[in-house]
Design a protein around this motif. Structure first.
Motif: not given
Length: 171
Positions: A68-69, A71, A150-154
């Motif tokens: 979901k997130k 960092e 760069l994108d959590p969906r990756e």
């Protein structure tokens, strides 16, 4: 069993500090044989990182993961790198094998009984990055991967290192 993998990975992160102790002892005028024990132990510990990651890549169980997130969590690497330089700042000749073994057991116990993870500079040298990843269910993990996310969906699939650590499978 999984705590062993996590603990080995992050105790081994301090292995280059043993190499530094050996080098500092040589520079301080100690005998070659007095310093070589530290260097050999540091090299063995460093190779343990490669062994654990290879075993996970080949034999670890893969499962789908939805983040979901995410960092970056690389900033803590700097703290561990300081331990590599520390033997040159203090008198390395006063560091004995028994002190190193005692400190090793203390660090082992800390990493065994806590979910705390310290990003390993050795893994960073091998091209791995560390991320704090929140799953779709709200659980927070330390995610180790070879690529910049760069994108959590990756993130699609991972292998479990421990209850709080995951290794991303890059397809």
């Amino acid at each position: 069993m999984r705590n062993i993998l996590k603990t080995v990975l992050f105790v081994a992160a301090f292995s280059p500090a043993l190499i530094s102790v050996g080098a500092a002892r040589l520079f301080a005028g100690s005998s070659f044989w007095d310093a070589i024990y530290y260097v050999v132990a540091g090299c063995i510990g460093s190779l343990a990182v490669v062994y654990v990651l290879s075993a996970l890549m080949w034999k670890g169980e893969a499962f789908p993961f939805t983040a979901k997130k995410i960092e970056s969590n690389d900033v803590l690497v700097l703290g561990v790198v300081v331990t590599y330089i520390f033997p040159f700042l203090v008198r390395a000749s006063e560091i004995t094998i028994s002190i190193v073994i005692l400190l090793g057991f203390v660090v082992w116990a800390i990493f065994w009984f806590t979910d705390a993870t310290v990003p390993s500079p050795l893994l960073r040298v091998f091209g791995f990055r560390f991320y704090k990843a929140e799953s779709a269910s709200g659980m927070v993990y330390t995610l180790i991967t070879r690529r910049e996310i760069l994108d959590p969906r990756e993130v699609k699939a991972v292998k479990r290192i421990s209850g709080s650590m995951l290794l991303e499978i890059v397809e």
